[in-house]
Design a protein around this motif. Structure first.
Motif, PDB file in Angstrom:
ATOM      1  N   GLN A  36      41.941  34.090   3.759  1.00  0.00           N
ATOM      2  CA  GLN A  36      43.187  33.658   4.385  1.00  0.00           C
ATOM      3  C   GLN A  36      43.910  34.860   5.008  1.00  0.00           C
ATOM      4  OE1 GLN A  36      46.057  32.039   1.681  1.00  0.00           O
ATOM      5  NE2 GLN A  36      47.549  31.632   3.271  1.00  0.00           N
ATOM      6  N   GLY A  37      43.946  35.979   4.306  1.00  0.00           N
ATOM      7  CA  GLY A  37      44.571  37.191   4.821  1.00  0.00           C
ATOM      8  C   GLY A  37      43.890  37.687   6.082  1.00  0.00           C
ATOM      9  N   GLU A  38      42.574  37.570   6.116  1.00  0.00           N
ATOM     10  CA  GLU A  38      41.843  37.998   7.311  1.00  0.00           C
ATOM     11  C   GLU A  38      42.200  37.115   8.509  1.00  0.00           C
ATOM     12  OE1 GLU A  38      37.330  37.905   7.696  1.00  0.00           O
ATOM     13  OE2 GLU A  38      37.756  39.929   6.972  1.00  0.00           O
ATOM     14  N   ARG A  39      42.261  35.810   8.288  1.00  0.00           N
ATOM     15  CA  ARG A  39      42.647  34.893   9.376  1.00  0.00           C
ATOM     16  C   ARG A  39      44.072  35.180   9.845  1.00  0.00           C
ATOM     17  NH1 ARG A  39      39.823  31.147   6.131  1.00  0.00           N
ATOM     18  NH2 ARG A  39      41.777  30.408   5.241  1.00  0.00           N
ATOM     19  N   LEU A  40      44.973  35.406   8.890  1.00  0.00           N
ATOM     20  CA  LEU A  40      46.359  35.724   9.260  1.00  0.00           C
ATOM     21  C   LEU A  40      46.454  37.052  10.002  1.00  0.00           C
ATOM     22  CD1 LEU A  40      48.278  34.599   6.046  1.00  0.00           C
ATOM     23  CD2 LEU A  40      48.277  33.483   8.285  1.00  0.00           C
ATOM     24  N   SER A  41      45.605  38.006   9.642  1.00  0.00           N
ATOM     25  CA  SER A  41      45.586  39.300  10.341  1.00  0.00           C
ATOM     26  C   SER A  41      45.210  39.122  11.803  1.00  0.00           C
ATOM     27  CB  SER A  41      44.581  40.246   9.681  1.00  0.00           C
ATOM     28  OG  SER A  41      44.925  40.506   8.361  1.00  0.00           O
ATOM     29  N   PHE A  42      44.157  38.359  12.035  1.00  0.00           N
ATOM     30  CA  PHE A  42      43.743  38.114  13.417  1.00  0.00           C
ATOM     31  C   PHE A  42      44.813  37.319  14.170  1.00  0.00           C
ATOM     32  CE2 PHE A  42      39.483  39.239  11.887  1.00  0.00           C
ATOM     33  CZ  PHE A  42      39.073  40.068  12.922  1.00  0.00           C
ATOM     34  N   ALA A  43      45.468  36.373  13.481  1.00  0.00           N
ATOM     35  CA  ALA A  43      46.542  35.603  14.122  1.00  0.00           C
ATOM     36  C   ALA A  43      47.718  36.514  14.476  1.00  0.00           C
ATOM     37  CB  ALA A  43      47.006  34.473  13.208  1.00  0.00           C
ATOM     38  N   GLY A  44      48.083  37.401  13.564  1.00  0.00           N
ATOM     39  CA  GLY A  44      49.193  38.327  13.819  1.00  0.00           C
ATOM     40  C   GLY A  44      48.909  39.249  14.986  1.00  0.00           C
ATOM     41  N   ILE A  45      47.690  39.795  15.034  1.00  0.00           N
ATOM     42  CA  ILE A  45      47.325  40.663  16.163  1.00  0.00           C
ATOM     43  C   ILE A  45      47.243  39.833  17.448  1.00  0.00           C
ATOM     44  CG2 ILE A  45      45.519  42.145  17.118  1.00  0.00           C
ATOM     45  CD1 ILE A  45      47.238  43.483  14.955  1.00  0.00           C
ATOM     46  N   GLY A  46      46.863  38.581  17.330  1.00  0.00           N
ATOM     47  CA  GLY A  46      46.863  37.693  18.494  1.00  0.00           C
ATOM     48  C   GLY A  46      48.260  37.475  19.044  1.00  0.00           C
TER      49      GLY A  46
END
Length: 175
Positions: free
Chosen positions: A81-91
């Motif tokens: 979940q943290g990895e997905r949120l990381s990519f979303a945040g950088i997006g």
């Protein structure tokens, strides 16, 4: 194994967005200096635009904070979940930089140098992809095997007191 590159990149973006959002809120409250140090000029000319920038940047900072917390969570589900949120945040950061480059104010005032912002995004994405590729969860069996290997190496090294007398004398002469 920790995700050092990802944590570093997310922390930098988190700090940038948090400071920008709080600075915008301070300008809305009529505060132009904190502790005798002048704040950056407001990113937007109107209160509505300033509120928009503050909300967007503080929301992004919050998302990045949750991503960091989740990345270092205890379970695999939480780390994914943290990895997905990381990519979303950088997006979201990418969308803001692109919007600043294409449309100008109010986001263009947040990113003074859009060229540097693009480089920062590029390096952040590289960090996330790199950590995603090399990450492996810590395993107790691996740690145990590592400790056993170290103990075997330690046992195979002869004790200096049991070495040949000529070798001991040469070691003592070197000291």
């Amino acid at each position: 194994m920790t995700r050092v590159a990802t944590s570093f990149a997310l922390s930098l973006w988190l700090g940038f967005h948090a400071v920008t959002g709080l600075s915008e809120l301070a300008h809305l409250a009529g505060i132009d200096a904190i502790g005798g140090h002048a704040l950056e000029p407001a990113a937007a000319g109107t209160p509505v635009a300033s509120l928009f920038v503050a909300g967007l940047t503080l929301g992004t900072a919050g998302l990045l904070a949750v991503a960091l917390r989740s990345l270092h969570g205890g379970t695999d589900r939480l780390r994914r979940q943290g990895e997905r949120l990381s990519f979303a945040g950088i997006g979201i950061c990418s969308a803001m930089v692109v919007a600043a480059a294409l449309f100008g104010p109010p986001l263009a005032h947040v990113f003074d140098r859009v060229d540097l912002a693009f480089w920062s995004l590029f390096l952040s994405i590289v960090a996330l992809v790199f950590d995603h590729a090399v990450f492996s969860a810590d395993d107790r069996d691996d740690e145990l095997a590592f400790r056993k290997a170290l103990a075997a190496i330690e046992r195979s090294v002869p004790d200096p007191a049991q070495r040949h007398p000529a070798t001991r004398r040469a070691d003592e002469d070197r000291r």
